[in-house]
Design an enzyme around this catalytic site. Structure first.
Site, PDB file in Angstrom:
ATOM      1  N   LYS A  50      -4.610 -49.513 -66.277  1.00 39.35           N
ATOM      2  CA  LYS A  50      -5.547 -50.324 -67.066  1.00 39.35           C
ATOM      3  C   LYS A  50      -4.754 -51.398 -67.792  1.00 39.35           C
ATOM      4  CE  LYS A  50      -9.140 -49.985 -70.593  1.00 39.35           C
ATOM      5  NZ  LYS A  50      -9.857 -49.056 -71.484  1.00 39.35           N
ATOM      6  N   LYS A 104      -8.019 -51.174 -63.280  1.00 38.68           N
ATOM      7  CA  LYS A 104      -8.959 -51.942 -64.108  1.00 38.68           C
ATOM      8  C   LYS A 104      -8.232 -53.076 -64.807  1.00 38.68           C
ATOM      9  CE  LYS A 104     -12.119 -51.286 -68.008  1.00 38.68           C
ATOM     10  NZ  LYS A 104     -12.722 -50.349 -68.935  1.00 38.68           N
TER      11      LYS A 104
HETATM   12 ZN   LIG Z   1     -10.536 -47.268 -75.621  1.00 42.96          ZN
END
Ligand SMILES: [Zn+2]
Length: 308
Positions: free
Chosen positions: A178, A231
């Site tokens: 992420k 992501k």
């Molecule tokens: Zn968070």
């Protein structure tokens, strides 16, 4: 020189032959989107009585707990694979339920973990709270918990908490790679989780780094993740492709709020055809190697795919 000889002397390939008609293009298509691979994010809000539209995410709303079942039923009817709940899960039905696990929606400062006195994230103290949250979601019926906090060691902490509370069948979809992206803005409005100060660069991945992402993914595999998430999706197709090549677990990608809102904003101005641009973006994510795509387009895309 005869015509035949002239033709034989042509040595280039005629790729146009198989692109000539819709039927031929469909026949040789290498990537096919299926509604079953799409995951619909849902913002559950215990404080609202009626769905409250989210301006920056056209078509999406904060949903009161009593309405989550209706939305999940709509998603199931559309053939979507799962819903990803931000907030407490409600009743389970035909659809797979994935519960986001993070602290930023619940902390006053909006960071993804508890803070030390000096304002830095207290990674290890955060692990216990995440593990507790995962246990609660599993107990409430989540099939999958999805830690999105990016704390080091959280997959191992959550796995052991689940296993020691008779939730050995609850899977972990780790937001393994992420990035500290500029594209989360609309989501933060939706989930009320914009950091009150500072940013998340000290715990999320630095956008220029791909090898580091693969190390994060490998760590989550070693800690017991059942599936891995990258992501955002669109700007990180190389990371998705590298993850697909290196690991044998299911690879998910999250087409984030900024990717969705940007296409909508351009379409509203007449600059893009929303349907074509959305399906192209989703196809690119699948082509890069994601077998699961979390997207705000899930419901519309499922409908579009049915019409094709
Ligand atoms: Zn968070």
């Amino acid at each position: 020189m005869s015509l035949v000889t002239e033709r034989e002397s042509l040595t280039f390939a005629r790729f146009h032959r198989l692109r000539r008609t819709p039927a031929l293009r469909r026949l040789v298509r290498e990537t096919r989107l299926d509604p079953a691979m799409l995951v619909l994010p849902v913002f559950v809000d215990a404080r609202v009585d009626d769905p409250s539209p989210i301006a920056a995410l056209p078509g999406h709303a904060r949903v009161p707990i009593r309405k989550v079942g209706d939305l999940a039923a709509r998603a199931a009817d559309a053939g979507i694979g799962a819903v990803l709940l931000f907030g407490l899960p409600d009743a389970t039905d035909e659809l797979a339920i994935v519960a986001d696990v993070c602290l930023c929606e619940y902390t006053s400062h909006g960071h993804c973990g508890v803070l030390r006195e000096d304002g830095a994230i207290d990674n290890d103290r955060t692990l216990e709270i995440l593990a507790d949250a995962a246990r609660v979601y599993a107990g409430a019926g989540a099939d999958v918990v999805a830690p999105s906090d990016m704390m080091d060691g959280r997959v191992a902490a959550i796995r052991s908490a689940l296993d020691s509370s008779s939730h050995e069948d609850t899977a972990i979809l780790a937001y393994a790679a992420k990035y500290a992206s500029s594209l989360y803005g609309p989501f933060r409005d939706a989930a009320d989780c914009a950091p009150a100060f500072g940013d998340r660069k000290a715990y999320q991945l630095d956008p220029p780094n791909r090898r580091e992402a693969l190390a994060e993914l490998a760590a989550d595999v070693a800690e017991g993740a059942d599936a891995l998430m990258v992501k955002p999706a669109g700007p990180y197709l190389d990371v998705i492709a590298a993850a697909r090549a290196r690991f044998d677990l299911p690879i998910a990608a999250y087409q984030v709020s900024g990717e969705y809102s940007a296409l909508h904003a351009a379409a509203q101005r007449g600059w893009l055809d929303l349907r074509r641009a959305a399906l192209e973006s989703l196809t690119a994510i699948a082509r890069a190697g994601a077998g699961i795509v979390v997207t705000y387009f899930a419901l519309e895309a499922a409908e579009w795919l049915r019409q094709r």
